[in-house]
Design a protein around this motif. Sequence first.
Motif, mmCIF file in Angstrom:
data_model
loop_
_atom_site.group_PDB
_atom_site.id
_atom_site.type_symbol
_atom_site.label_atom_id
_atom_site.label_comp_id
_atom_site.label_asym_id
_atom_site.label_seq_id
_atom_site.Cartn_x
_atom_site.Cartn_y
_atom_site.Cartn_z
ATOM 1 N N SER A 155 40.873 38.732 33.332
ATOM 2 C CA SER A 155 40.858 38.746 34.797
ATOM 3 C C SER A 155 41.841 37.717 35.375
ATOM 4 O O SER A 155 41.664 37.271 36.508
ATOM 5 N N THR A 156 42.860 37.368 34.596
ATOM 6 C CA THR A 156 43.848 36.384 35.063
ATOM 7 C C THR A 156 44.507 36.823 36.361
ATOM 8 O O THR A 156 44.725 36.004 37.272
ATOM 9 N N GLU A 157 44.837 38.100 36.478
ATOM 10 C CA GLU A 157 45.494 38.608 37.681
ATOM 11 C C GLU A 157 44.603 38.419 38.912
ATOM 12 O O GLU A 157 45.077 38.033 39.983
ATOM 13 N N VAL A 158 43.307 38.679 38.743
ATOM 14 C CA VAL A 158 42.364 38.507 39.848
ATOM 15 C C VAL A 158 42.269 37.035 40.238
ATOM 16 O O VAL A 158 42.263 36.676 41.420
ATOM 17 N N GLN A 159 42.206 36.160 39.239
ATOM 18 C CA GLN A 159 42.121 34.723 39.517
ATOM 19 C C GLN A 159 43.373 34.219 40.229
ATOM 20 O O GLN A 159 43.286 33.411 41.165
ATOM 21 N N ASN A 160 44.521 34.697 39.818
ATOM 22 C CA ASN A 160 45.763 34.286 40.475
ATOM 23 C C ASN A 160 45.803 34.772 41.927
ATOM 24 O O ASN A 160 46.285 34.058 42.826
ATOM 25 N N LYS A 161 45.307 35.968 42.157
ATOM 26 C CA LYS A 161 45.247 36.496 43.518
ATOM 27 C C LYS A 161 44.328 35.644 44.377
ATOM 28 O O LYS A 161 44.651 35.327 45.534
ATOM 29 N N ALA A 162 43.179 35.269 43.833
ATOM 30 C CA ALA A 162 42.225 34.449 44.578
ATOM 31 C C ALA A 162 42.831 33.100 44.941
ATOM 32 O O ALA A 162 42.702 32.621 46.079
#
Length: 213
Positions: A155-162
């Motif tokens: 979920s790295t992409e989601v964390q970066n978006k957040a």
Amino acid sequence: MTSPAVNPKGTVPALVVPYAHTVDEGISTKFKALCSTEEICDFLDRSTTKSAQFSAPALSPATIQNADLQKEIIARVHGDEVDPNALLLVWRDEAERKAKAGGLPATFLRGRQEALERYAREVSSNDAKLSEFYSNKLKENGGLLALLEGKGGDSTEVQNKAKALWRNVGETLAYLEAQLDVKAPFLLGDQVSLAEYVLLLLVGLLLREASTD
């Protein structure tokens, strides 16, 4: 959820209104869909009732300078770079993911997934466009739900978006604070404007997000 026939994204806000030149008697009325907060607020403000007995205040600034500033404020607050609704559904680290998996964000995503599945079953087999719409929405929402529940892999992409969203929120709040005139009762002077209501909405959504942390 809004019908994709009204709003291609299938989201709210959406308001169907008549074209001004087709509302006269004897003319076939034609309609259009307004699918952004800015458009809807502007339409409602321009449609304010005015008569000798009653006149609601206009929410658009009287000066061109403040009118342009209001447009800039509303555009910044409602841009994809600062989206409080998206903040509700993403997370910056594992601890935040677990907290949201056991709270409102996961409940919301599960409810939306169930609704999407129900609507998808009701679509006619002859409506390929609508079937594709629901198929894509199911994949998008289901994938995010799986990640939130710890079942979808990295979920790295989601964390970066957040993290990016929270940075943008901070920058936007700093920008808004810089617009304040301590001598004026309202953001854009002596009269309440649409900008005030937009900011109240933003603050309310941010407080909601803060309560889930």
